[in-house]
Design an enzyme around this catalytic site. Structure first.
Site, mmCIF file in Angstrom:
data_model
loop_
_atom_site.group_PDB
_atom_site.id
_atom_site.type_symbol
_atom_site.label_atom_id
_atom_site.label_comp_id
_atom_site.label_asym_id
_atom_site.label_seq_id
_atom_site.Cartn_x
_atom_site.Cartn_y
_atom_site.Cartn_z
ATOM 1 N N GLY A 34 45.913 1.165 74.414
ATOM 2 C CA GLY A 34 46.202 2.559 74.092
ATOM 3 C C GLY A 34 45.108 3.026 73.162
ATOM 4 C CE1 TYR A 106 45.671 3.085 82.228
ATOM 5 C CE2 TYR A 106 44.796 4.400 84.034
ATOM 6 C CZ TYR A 106 44.646 3.822 82.792
ATOM 7 O OH TYR A 106 43.466 3.978 82.101
ATOM 8 N N GLY A 226 26.235 3.560 75.992
ATOM 9 C CA GLY A 226 26.596 2.147 76.198
ATOM 10 C C GLY A 226 25.856 1.200 75.285
ATOM 11 C CB ALA A 227 24.289 -2.007 76.029
ATOM 12 C CG ASP A 293 39.739 3.028 72.199
ATOM 13 O OD1 ASP A 293 39.403 4.164 72.595
ATOM 14 O OD2 ASP A 293 40.456 2.262 72.864
HETATM 15 O O1 KDG Z 1 40.320 2.710 75.436
HETATM 16 C C1 KDG Z 1 40.781 1.516 75.932
HETATM 17 C C2 KDG Z 1 41.916 1.952 76.775
HETATM 18 O O2 KDG Z 1 41.460 2.180 78.070
HETATM 19 C C3 KDG Z 1 43.100 1.099 76.815
HETATM 20 O O3 KDG Z 1 43.434 0.512 75.592
HETATM 21 C C4 KDG Z 1 44.256 1.764 77.503
HETATM 22 O O4 KDG Z 1 44.567 3.917 76.556
HETATM 23 C C5 KDG Z 1 44.320 3.251 77.532
HETATM 24 C C6 KDG Z 1 44.081 3.940 78.796
HETATM 25 O O5 KDG Z 1 44.749 4.947 79.018
HETATM 26 O O6 KDG Z 1 43.242 3.542 79.583
#
Ligand code: KDG
Length: 351
Positions: A34, A106, A226-227, A293
């Site tokens: 999340g 999901y 990214g990297a 995140d």
């Molecule tokens: O940011 C990482 C997220 O992809 C994961 O923790 C789950 O929030 C999420 C999502 O909706 O993909």
């Protein structure tokens, strides 16, 4: 009193027992994911007062999420339980080494969090914080969630600084509305974080000046490549003059001269932007999920501490590096003293 409030859905996450396509993974390990709670947990682990606001079911997955997030030191007192809707869950595979692609499935449609709305998440739960962190994922969950984001980002006296991570999740946007919905929300924020890959996907460009023209609203626009690099375009105090970049601090070779021109809002009325670019440290990537995140948490940590742009980007990179080298969506950030030491190293170490 809290420093940061993060509002959004969290899920129990199932990590694969071995690499390969989802169809061939025989077992999964439970973890949590999340985007917004990842940011809250990382900030709490880094010593900030963080609150996570959401809804979960009255099921055991909801218990597990609340326990786990609270164990990071996050205030979960404003998370509501919904007896009628389940806690969302998701399964994912490891990224393919060659293409970096991974599968995500999901199970969150109709989840407890999808019932977040201006009625179920009162503004009072975010009022008084220094920073309110939101992401584009919430906008994809339901019309009610979208209305909540509109409510929370509406201009009002004393509004916390609104941080918005675009976080485009293609699997959640089947109707083609993501580019406009996410652009509009991002433009209402004070700080926007976006990856070059998602900017390309959404708006057909990752050029910082072009993105700035699309998003003139936020005072700060962070673009993560990214990297390679991360940069921030920051509006300096309003002063007359042509649109453009006032200066650079730490140029990592990109985005190049074309990224340095016309970076202020289209009218130029708000003054030029300052461009700061910081290259990413090289790390051995275990899993890239959650790195964005962690980057946001590092950048916000630096913001809360009043650090300069280069240090904020470096703390973003350092927390991202911790997440990149851990298998789950969430990793313990480096301790602050160590992060400060690393962030203070010279450009030779960061080149
Ligand atoms: O940011 C990482 C997220 O992809 C994961 O923790 C789950 O929030 C999420 C999502 O909706 O993909």
């Amino acid at each position: 009193l809290v420093d940061v409030v993060c509002v959004g859905e969290s899920m129990v996450t199932f990590l694969p027992s071995r690499p390969g396509p989802l169809a061939d993974v025989p077992a999964f390990t439970r973890a949590i994911g999340g985007a917004e709670s990842n940011v809250a947990c990382t900030l709490a682990a880094a010593g900030h007062r963080a609150r996570w606001v959401s809804r979960v079911g009255t099921d055991g997955f909801g218990d597990h999420l609340l326990d786990t997030v609270a164990a990071y030191g996050v205030d979960t007192g404003a998370v509501r339980r919904d007896p009628h809707r389940p806690t969302g869950v998701y399964f994912r595979t490891d990224a393919d080494r060659a293409t970096d692609a991974h599968e995500v499935v999901y199970y969150r449609a109709g989840s407890a969090a999808s019932a977040m709305s201006p009625a179920t998440v009162p503004y009072a739960t975010v009022a008084g914080a220094r920073i309110l962190h939101l992401t584009g994922i919430t906008a994809a969950l339901s019309a009610d969630c979208r209305a909540l984001l509109h409510e929370l980002t509406a201009p009002r006296p004393g509004r916390p600084l609104v941080s918005f991570d675009v976080n485009h999740r293609p699997a959640l946007w089947r109707d083609g509305t993501a580019p406009e919905v996410l652009r509009e929300l991002a433009d209402r924020a004070d700080l926007v974080l976006v990856g070059t890959d998602e900017a390309e996907r959404l708006w057909g460009t990752a050029d910082p000046a072009a993105l700035r023209a699309l998003l003139p609203g936020p005072a700060a626009l962070v673009v993560k490549d990214g990297a390679r690099t991360a940069l921030v375009l920051e509006r300096t105090a309003a002063r007359p003059g042509p649109p453009g970049v006032a200066g650079t601090e730490d140029t990592g070779g990109t985005p190049g001269p074309e990224g340095s021109e016309g970076a202020a809002g289209p009218s130029g009325a708000t003054g030029p932007d300052t461009l700061t670019v910081v290259p990413a440290p090289r790390v051995e990537v275990v899993s890239a999920v959650g790195a964005g995140d962690a980057f946001a948490a590092g950048f916000l940590s630096g913001t809360l501490r009043g650090l300069d742009a280069r240090a904020r980007l470096r703390h973003g990179h350092l927390m991202a590096a911790a997440a990149l080298t851990a298998p789950g969506d969430l990793a313990a950030p480096p301790r602050r003293a160590r992060a400060d030491r690393l962030a203070a190293l010279g450009a030779d170490a960061w080149g």
